[in-house]
Structures are given as C-alpha cells and as structure tokens.
Design a protein around this motif. Structure first.
Motif, PDB file in Angstrom:
ATOM      1  N   ALA A   1     110.771   7.849  -2.244  1.00 46.40           N
ATOM      2  CA  ALA A   1     111.406   7.796  -0.924  1.00 46.40           C
ATOM      3  C   ALA A   1     110.771   6.692  -0.081  1.00 46.40           C
TER       4      ALA A   1
ATOM      5  N   VAL B   1     115.365  10.110  -5.663  1.00 44.93           N
ATOM      6  CA  VAL B   1     115.002  10.973  -4.529  1.00 44.93           C
ATOM      7  C   VAL B   1     116.089  12.027  -4.290  1.00 44.93           C
ATOM      8  N   ALA B   2     117.341  11.593  -4.252  1.00 43.68           N
ATOM      9  CA  ALA B   2     118.443  12.523  -3.996  1.00 43.68           C
ATOM     10  C   ALA B   2     118.545  13.588  -5.087  1.00 43.68           C
TER      11      ALA B   2
ATOM     12  N   VAL C   1     112.927   3.434   1.089  1.00 46.70           N
ATOM     13  CA  VAL C   1     113.106   3.162   2.517  1.00 46.70           C
ATOM     14  C   VAL C   1     112.586   1.771   2.862  1.00 46.70           C
TER      15      VAL C   1
ATOM     16  N   GLU D   1     116.074   4.111  -7.112  1.00 44.96           N
ATOM     17  CA  GLU D   1     115.066   4.876  -6.371  1.00 44.96           C
ATOM     18  C   GLU D   1     115.727   5.903  -5.460  1.00 44.96           C
ATOM     19  N   VAL D   2     116.775   5.503  -4.744  1.00 52.56           N
ATOM     20  CA  VAL D   2     117.495   6.431  -3.863  1.00 52.56           C
ATOM     21  C   VAL D   2     118.075   7.577  -4.688  1.00 52.56           C
TER      22      VAL D   2
ATOM     23  N   GLY E   1     108.824  12.335  -5.676  1.00 56.63           N
ATOM     24  CA  GLY E   1     109.910  12.266  -4.698  1.00 56.63           C
ATOM     25  C   GLY E   1     109.522  11.496  -3.444  1.00 56.63           C
ATOM     26  N   LEU E   2     108.359  11.797  -2.878  1.00 55.31           N
ATOM     27  CA  LEU E   2     107.935  11.108  -1.654  1.00 55.31           C
ATOM     28  C   LEU E   2     107.577   9.647  -1.915  1.00 55.31           C
TER      29      LEU E   2
END
Length: 176
Positions: free
Chosen positions: A16, A59-60, A20, A55-56, A12-13
């Motif tokens: 993220a 993470v979500a 970003v 990728e977003v 997840g990180l």
C-alpha cells in the motif's frame, strides 16, 4: 494464526505504501524505471503502470481476503513474484554500478543500496511465512489480533523508512 496475520499486515501495508507513493509521483516512478536501464525507452511508462497496478491489486485482494480467505495464497504468490522481480532489478543496478534512487516508497535522493535488496529478502521471507502458515481455521480475536496487526504496522514503518534514516544518519555523521 499469528504468522499469517502478521505477514498479511506487513505485505499489505508495504505494498500500500509503495503503490500510494507511485500513484502520487507517477512521473518520478517512470523516471526511476527508466534510470534502471533495464527496458527499452518505449516500455518504461507501460511497465511502471503495470507494476503500480499490480501493487494496487495485491493490496485490494489481500483486503478482500479477510472475507474470502481462499484468495490470500495466490495473492501472496503474486506479491512474492513482484518482490523477486524488484529484487532482480535492484541487484542489476548494484552490479552495474549505477547510482540511481529506488523510488520504492516515493522520491528519495538515496541511491539503490544493498539494504534495498536485503529489505526485499526480508519481505519475501515474511510473505513465505504467511503462505506457509496457511489460512487459520479460526482467526485471532480481540486484543491478540490488534497487537499482531500493530506489530505488523510497526515493522512496515521500519522496513519502508530505514534506508532514508540510515542514509541521513551516515551523511550527518560524515559532515561533522
């Protein structure tokens, strides 16, 4: 329980941080996709957008998985598939002798290296470990959960920054 939470935290990180960086410098990421020379020019912008959006979404959906654990396994499979695709692109760049930056976690002068490929292999292993561990019947609580999440965050920091640290150290050593 530990493997599951650790894996979710790292994946997840990592995604993220990657998303970003791509959102902050979309033009740089599109240029990186173009420099890999894997796609026709007309597709680079659309593919860059698709990769960033995926990728977003990973993470979500991993964040949503804290409330709906049944979401997590398919999301880990998507994350692993994305890592396989990224790794194939990196291997192709290395095999063709191109010296272009990865832009994996933002703008960087460091060209794609075998480290990037090894990093993705490690991340694939972590995703597989989290998937194999399955959704725990009872989540970790209190201090144990915090410690495992912190270990995952520390691992993510190392994974996402080590290539630049190594490159800087090697460059500095070579200039003395």
């Amino acid at each position: 329980m530990i493997a599951h939470l650790f894996g979710l935290t790292v994946i997840g990180l990592t995604f993220a941080a990657s998303a970003v960086s791509k959102l902050r410098d979309r033009g740089g990421f599109v240029q990186s996709v173009r420099a890999f020379q894997l796609l026709p020019e007309r597709l680079t912008g659309a593919v860059a957008t698709l990769l960033t959006s995926t990728e977003v979404a990973v993470v979500a959906l991993l964040a949503l998985g804290t409330a709906k654990p049944d979401v997590v396994p398919p999301v880990l499979v998507v994350a692993a598939a994305l890592l396989v695709a990224y790794t194939a692109g990196l291997v192709s760049v290395r095999a063709r002798g191109l010296h272009v930056p990865c832009h994996c976690f933002g703008a960087s002068p460091v060209p794609v290296s075998w480290y990037d490929i090894a990093r993705n292999g490690l991340l694939l292993g972590i995703a597989g470990l989290a998937l194999a561990a399955g959704t725990p019947a009872e989540p970790l609580t209190g201090v144990d959960a915090v410690l495992v999440a912190l270990a995952g965050a520390a691992t993510t920091l190392v994974v996402t920054n080590l290539a630049n640290v190594v490159h800087t150290a090697v460059t500095a050593a070579g200039t003395d």
